[in-house]
Write an enzyme that holds these catalytic residues in place. Structure first.
Site, short mmCIF file in Angstrom:
data_model
loop_
_atom_site.label_atom_id
_atom_site.label_comp_id
_atom_site.label_asym_id
_atom_site.label_seq_id
_atom_site.Cartn_x
_atom_site.Cartn_y
_atom_site.Cartn_z
N LYS A 22 0.85 -1.20 0.00
CA LYS A 22 0.00 0.00 0.00
C LYS A 22 0.87 1.24 0.00
CE LYS A 22 -1.80 1.60 4.02
NZ LYS A 22 -1.51 3.01 4.31
N ASN A 23 1.86 1.26 0.88
CA ASN A 23 2.63 2.50 1.08
C ASN A 23 3.68 2.74 0.00
OD1 ASN A 23 1.05 2.94 3.27
ND2 ASN A 23 2.59 2.37 4.79
N ARG A 92 -5.34 10.06 4.49
CA ARG A 92 -4.01 10.60 4.79
C ARG A 92 -3.11 10.46 3.58
NH1 ARG A 92 -1.39 13.78 7.89
NH2 ARG A 92 0.82 13.55 7.44
N CYS A 116 -5.36 11.59 12.68
CA CYS A 116 -6.18 10.38 12.82
C CYS A 116 -5.99 9.87 14.24
CB CYS A 116 -5.72 9.33 11.78
SG CYS A 116 -4.07 8.73 12.09
N ARG A 121 -0.51 13.96 13.21
CA ARG A 121 -0.06 13.89 11.82
C ARG A 121 0.20 15.28 11.21
NH1 ARG A 121 -1.61 8.69 10.20
NH2 ARG A 121 0.14 8.73 8.73
N PRO A 122 0.99 16.12 11.86
CA PRO A 122 1.25 17.46 11.31
C PRO A 122 1.93 17.38 9.94
CG PRO A 122 2.82 16.94 13.04
CD PRO A 122 1.79 15.85 13.07
N LEU A 125 6.67 19.81 8.13
CA LEU A 125 7.91 19.49 7.40
C LEU A 125 7.67 19.53 5.88
CD1 LEU A 125 9.26 16.55 9.60
CD2 LEU A 125 9.93 18.97 9.69
N ASP A 305 4.27 0.36 12.25
CA ASP A 305 3.05 -0.25 11.72
C ASP A 305 2.87 -1.70 12.16
OD1 ASP A 305 3.12 1.49 8.50
OD2 ASP A 305 2.60 2.13 10.52
N ARG A 398 -8.74 -0.85 4.32
CA ARG A 398 -7.94 0.21 3.70
C ARG A 398 -6.58 -0.33 3.27
NH1 ARG A 398 -6.52 4.78 7.26
NH2 ARG A 398 -5.18 5.05 5.46
C1 EPZ Z 1 3.96 6.91 6.55
O1 EPZ Z 1 3.16 7.88 7.20
C2 EPZ Z 1 3.08 5.68 6.38
N1 EPZ Z 1 1.90 6.00 5.58
C3 EPZ Z 1 2.63 5.19 7.77
O2 EPZ Z 1 1.87 4.00 7.58
C4 EPZ Z 1 3.86 4.86 8.60
O3 EPZ Z 1 3.46 4.48 9.89
C5 EPZ Z 1 4.75 6.12 8.68
O4 EPZ Z 1 5.09 6.56 7.36
C6 EPZ Z 1 6.04 5.85 9.45
O5 EPZ Z 1 6.73 4.83 8.86
C7 EPZ Z 1 2.00 5.99 4.22
O6 EPZ Z 1 3.06 5.75 3.66
C8 EPZ Z 1 0.75 6.29 3.45
P1 EPZ Z 1 5.93 10.22 8.85
P2 EPZ Z 1 3.68 9.42 7.31
O7 EPZ Z 1 5.79 11.53 8.17
O8 EPZ Z 1 4.45 9.77 6.09
C9 EPZ Z 1 5.96 13.41 12.38
C10 EPZ Z 1 -0.05 2.64 7.68
O9 EPZ Z 1 -0.63 2.05 8.62
N2 EPZ Z 1 5.81 14.45 11.37
O10 EPZ Z 1 7.14 9.40 8.57
O11 EPZ Z 1 2.51 10.26 7.67
C11 EPZ Z 1 4.72 12.54 12.51
O12 EPZ Z 1 3.76 13.13 13.36
C12 EPZ Z 1 0.45 4.06 7.90
O13 EPZ Z 1 0.15 2.15 6.57
C13 EPZ Z 1 5.87 15.79 11.74
O14 EPZ Z 1 6.02 16.12 12.92
O15 EPZ Z 1 4.65 9.32 8.56
C14 EPZ Z 1 5.30 11.26 13.09
O16 EPZ Z 1 5.42 11.42 14.49
C15 EPZ Z 1 0.20 4.56 9.32
N3 EPZ Z 1 5.72 16.75 10.80
C16 EPZ Z 1 6.69 11.18 12.47
O17 EPZ Z 1 6.98 12.50 11.97
C17 EPZ Z 1 5.53 16.43 9.47
O18 EPZ Z 1 5.42 17.37 8.63
C18 EPZ Z 1 6.83 10.20 11.31
O19 EPZ Z 1 5.77 10.47 10.42
C19 EPZ Z 1 5.47 15.07 9.10
C20 EPZ Z 1 5.63 14.10 10.06
#
Ligand code: EPZ
Length: 417
Positions: A22-23, A92, A116, A121-122, A125, A305, A398
């Protein structure tokens, strides 16, 4: 349709094929907006998030249709502009359209993707990086509007190795003039999959899979044929279901090379793991050993995950484990439903728990509230005496093509009700 019934107590046995990731699929589908030609995406998982992404692409003017072994996408006549708000708010993963639309249209109007249950999920960045590449953002009628006259390359140092932010920067950078360097980039395999697809289309990218990625933008991108790699999280889910039930399962097509941290944990839990070119063979103990600690981390660490699935596999284990969740702030929503099944789990903080193995679990009626936690509740039900009912399964669909069919093929007594 939204509930699943499980009669636990069966040790899983047999072969299960692992679906496409998916990802990996979602950012690759978004990247087709940057190309001038038809792409054929094989092994694309038929899951709700992919269907949602397809409808978003179609709302922008793309032609997309599933053919025999994959998805054919023609971005021939993109209509730049706002995406349907209901589609974006609820998903998302549409966030990766941010970089793709700025790269293809120079503008994007979308609802804030929202948080969520697992966390806020800010997207700071993402926005800060794109601003440094020449994008102006403003709020308009509660929507996020981004515009640029000319994307330019930039040196970007991410405070957090964000997967989504890394993807959005890459998607914008391939269309930008000049060089973009991403420092502290995410190293997840899904980043490499996106870059593999873009290179097939003609992009100049190097360093993906490491924390420093360099993109030389401005290349014209054609369509390309690409096959989505197998889903390491789905493979890990079924691996922990096998461990939880003391079974022996072959995970066909599982991406062994992407699962080192997961396989190390499985061996620490007493399972015997055999790797081959075609997948992973897992032989589990009747009762798993519980490791003393488990900590989630960015790739190649243990994936957040699979934290809930690993917890599920420990519930009837021998020993106790302290689990620390370091990626998202609210990823222990499964604790309460597991307690209803008789699990012994204690919160040490909002992001850490101590689980002690108990001899047996009892069936319960529980509700899923997010994707990976929902899959973990199924693993709980597979172990519990009696019939468990799990509602809220639309969350699970999903990310899993057909979890009931897959587990039934391994002997589980599981049906959609
Ligand atoms: C991706 O989410 C995946 N989703 C998530 O899988 C996965 O858990 C996550 O990466 C971590 O590996 C998809 O690929 C669609 P991040 P993403 O940005 O990109 C913080 C699933 O179940 N952050 O790496 O949203 C954030 O809050 C899903 O398949 C900021 O602070 O994750 C988190 O604490 C769930 N500011 C950390 O970084 C930002 O602008 C990592 O989030 C972006 C992120």
């Amino acid at each position: 349709m939204d509930s699943i019934s499980i009669r636990g107590g069966v040790a899983l046995q047999g072969v299960v094929r692992i679906q496409g990731s998916k990802n990996a699929a979602l950012p690759v589908l978004a990247a087709t907006l940057l190309t001038e030609g038809i792409s054929h995406i094989a092994n694309c998982p038929r899951i709700v998030d992919v269907y949602n992404m397809i409808s978003l692409l179609e709302s922008l003017g793309c032609e997309a249709r599933f053919v025999a072994d994959g998805l054919s996408i023609n971005p021939c006549s993109i209509r730049c502009g706002a995406m349907p708000s209901d589609a974006v708010t609820g998903m998302r993963s549409s966030l990766c359209l941010l970089g793709a639309l700025l790269g293809s249209c120079g503008e994007v109007v979308m609802e804030h993707p929202g948080g969520c249950v697992i966390g806020q999920r800010p997207i700071n960045l993402h926005l800060d990086a794109l601003k440094s590449m020449g994008v102006d953002f403003e709020e308009k009628d509660g929507r996020l509007v981004g515009r640029t006259d000319r994307l330019r390359g930039a040196d970007i140092n991410l405070a957090i190795a964000s997967v989504g932010a890394t993807e959005n920067i890459i998607l914008a950078a391939v269309a930008a003039q000049g060089r973009t360097m991403i420092m502290n980039a995410a190293r997840e395999p899904e980043i490499e999959a996106l870059c593999d697809y873009l290179r097939r289309c003609g992009a100049d990218i190097e360093g993906d899979g490491t924390s420093r990625i360099i993109i030389h933008g401005g290349c014209r991108l054609s369509g390309a044929d690409y096959s989505i790699p197998a889903d390491r999280i789905v493979a890990g889910t079924y691996l922990f279901a096998c461990i939880a039930t003391g079974g022996n399962v072959f995970l066909k097509d599982a991406p062994c090379g992407q699962m080192r941290a997961v396989l190390l944990l499985a061996e620490r839990m007493g399972s015997h793991i055999d790797l081959s070119d075609s997948g992973i063979y897992v032989q589990s103990r009747l009762r798993p050993v519980i490791p003393s600690s488990l900590t989630t981390a960015p790739y190649p660490g243990f994936p957040t995950d699979l934290q809930s699935a690993a917890l599920a596999a420990m519930l009837r284990g021998d020993g106790s484990c302290i689990i620390e969740e370091n990626i998202f702030e609210n990823r222990f929503r499964v604790v309460e439903p597991f307690r209803q099944m008789g699990a012994d789990i204690e919160f040490l903080s909002s992001t850490s728990v101590k689980v002690r193995g108990v001899p047996e679990l009892e069936a319960a009626d529980v509700s899923a509230c997010e994707l990976r936690g929902g899959a973990a509740l199924i693993i709980g039900g597979l172990q519990a005496h009696g019939e468990s009912r799990i509602s809220g399964c639309s969350y699970i669909y999903r990310g899993y093509e057909n979890i009931c069919r897959d587990l039934r093929e391994l002997g589980a007594r599981i049906t959609i009700v």
